[in-house]
Design an enzyme around this catalytic site. Structure first.
Site, PDB file in Angstrom:
ATOM      1  N   HIS A 259       0.662  -1.087   0.055  1.00 17.53           N
ATOM      2  CA  HIS A 259      -0.090  -0.004  -0.060  1.00 17.53           C
ATOM      3  C   HIS A 259       0.777   1.339  -0.145  1.00 17.53           C
ATOM      4  O   HIS A 259       1.952   0.992   0.243  1.00 17.53           O
ATOM      5  CB  HIS A 259      -0.731   0.009   1.329  1.00 17.53           C
ATOM      6  CG  HIS A 259      -0.315  -0.024   2.479  1.00 17.53           C
ATOM      7  ND1 HIS A 259       0.019  -0.981   3.212  1.00 17.53           N
ATOM      8  CD2 HIS A 259       0.064   1.027   3.264  1.00 17.53           C
ATOM      9  CE1 HIS A 259       0.652  -0.780   4.525  1.00 17.53           C
ATOM     10  NE2 HIS A 259       0.725   0.650   4.526  1.00 17.53           N
TER      11      HIS A 259
ATOM     12  N   GLN B  90      -3.993   3.740   1.172  1.00 22.88           N
ATOM     13  CA  GLN B  90      -4.480   3.571   2.601  1.00 22.88           C
ATOM     14  C   GLN B  90      -4.639   5.176   2.949  1.00 22.88           C
ATOM     15  O   GLN B  90      -3.614   5.797   3.048  1.00 22.88           O
ATOM     16  CB  GLN B  90      -3.264   2.944   3.455  1.00 22.88           C
ATOM     17  CG  GLN B  90      -3.693   2.885   4.665  1.00 22.88           C
ATOM     18  CD  GLN B  90      -2.491   2.031   5.395  1.00 22.88           C
ATOM     19  OE1 GLN B  90      -1.345   2.712   5.742  1.00 22.88           O
ATOM     20  NE2 GLN B  90      -2.608   0.977   5.950  1.00 22.88           N
TER      21      GLN B  90
ATOM     22  N   GLU C 194      -6.009   0.892  16.913  1.00 26.24           N
ATOM     23  CA  GLU C 194      -5.757   1.534  18.285  1.00 26.24           C
ATOM     24  C   GLU C 194      -4.445   1.798  18.530  1.00 26.24           C
ATOM     25  O   GLU C 194      -3.969   2.852  19.048  1.00 26.24           O
ATOM     26  CB  GLU C 194      -6.323   0.667  19.312  1.00 26.24           C
ATOM     27  CG  GLU C 194      -7.848   0.258  19.208  1.00 26.24           C
ATOM     28  CD  GLU C 194      -8.684   1.455  19.586  1.00 26.24           C
ATOM     29  OE1 GLU C 194      -8.117   2.706  19.848  1.00 26.24           O
ATOM     30  OE2 GLU C 194      -9.882   1.564  19.639  1.00 26.24           O
TER      31      GLU C 194
ATOM     32  N   HIS D 194       3.781   6.992   3.889  1.00 31.76           N
ATOM     33  CA  HIS D 194       4.619   5.926   4.167  1.00 31.76           C
ATOM     34  C   HIS D 194       4.244   4.977   2.920  1.00 31.76           C
ATOM     35  O   HIS D 194       3.160   5.042   2.360  1.00 31.76           O
ATOM     36  CB  HIS D 194       4.641   5.229   5.407  1.00 31.76           C
ATOM     37  CG  HIS D 194       3.424   4.194   5.743  1.00 31.76           C
ATOM     38  ND1 HIS D 194       2.233   5.177   6.448  1.00 31.76           N
ATOM     39  CD2 HIS D 194       2.944   3.260   5.413  1.00 31.76           C
ATOM     40  CE1 HIS D 194       1.618   4.222   6.590  1.00 31.76           C
ATOM     41  NE2 HIS D 194       1.769   3.413   6.075  1.00 31.76           N
TER      42      HIS D 194
ATOM     43  N   GLU E 241       6.924   0.804   5.769  1.00 31.51           N
ATOM     44  CA  GLU E 241       6.128  -0.267   6.606  1.00 31.51           C
ATOM     45  C   GLU E 241       6.357  -1.577   6.006  1.00 31.51           C
ATOM     46  O   GLU E 241       6.188  -1.534   4.449  1.00 31.51           O
ATOM     47  CB  GLU E 241       4.616   0.030   6.810  1.00 31.51           C
ATOM     48  CG  GLU E 241       4.038  -0.890   7.576  1.00 31.51           C
ATOM     49  CD  GLU E 241       2.310  -0.580   7.726  1.00 31.51           C
ATOM     50  OE1 GLU E 241       1.957   0.637   7.087  1.00 31.51           O
ATOM     51  OE2 GLU E 241       1.318  -1.310   8.311  1.00 31.51           O
TER      52      GLU E 241
HETATM   53 CO    CO Z   1       0.304   1.547   6.410  1.00 28.48          CO
END
Ligand code: CO
Length: 137
Positions: A7, A54, A37, A78, A128
């Site tokens: 993503h 995203q 969370e 990111h 990520e």
């Molecule tokens: Co991400």
């Protein structure tokens, strides 16, 4: 080591407004939405071919995404790369002296295991790493 771009994440202030913006501009819509969370964010995942956009909005002031927005406004946040063995990739990066934000995998959206790699020393790009979980959402 990197299987594909999982993503591309865009930090936004208002998730509903961003979803509507993408719908109007590109005719696309999210198939999944989730509050993570752990990261104090809400995500909307929009499929684009084999990858996702995203849209990510902070749910709390202390969220790193809230700090990002305060610092530089909405925009590219990111890139998420899919990996097969996250633990092995983290070990390799650590050996090479990469600055890891997460020393060990943690839970991301859709039941995936994720870890962030610091932009410093990484061409200024927050990365990520994503290992898909068994969740079916
Ligand atoms: Co991400």
């Amino acid at each position: 080591m990197l299987n594909k771009i999982d993503h591309v994440a865009i930090a936004v202030i208002n998730l509903d407004a961003a979803i509507e913006d993408y719908r109007r501009r590109y005719g696309v819509a999210p198939f999944h939405r989730e509050v993570v969370e752990d990261q104090m964010v809400e995500e909307a995942l929009i499929p684009v071919g084999e990858s996702l956009i995203q849209l990510v909005a902070p749910t709390r002031e202390e969220s790193t995404v809230a700090r990002f927005l305060a610092r530089q406004g909405e925009g590219l946040h990111h890139v998420g790369f899919e990996v097969a063995d996250l633990v092995a990739v983290l070990a390799k990066l650590r050996d090479e002296g990469a600055r890891l934000i997460d020393e060990a995998p943690r839970r991301g959206s859709r039941g995936a295991q994720i870890a962030f790699v610091h932009p410093k020393g990484g061409l200024g790009t927050l990365v990520e790493l994503v290992q898909e979980g068994s969740a079916t959402v």
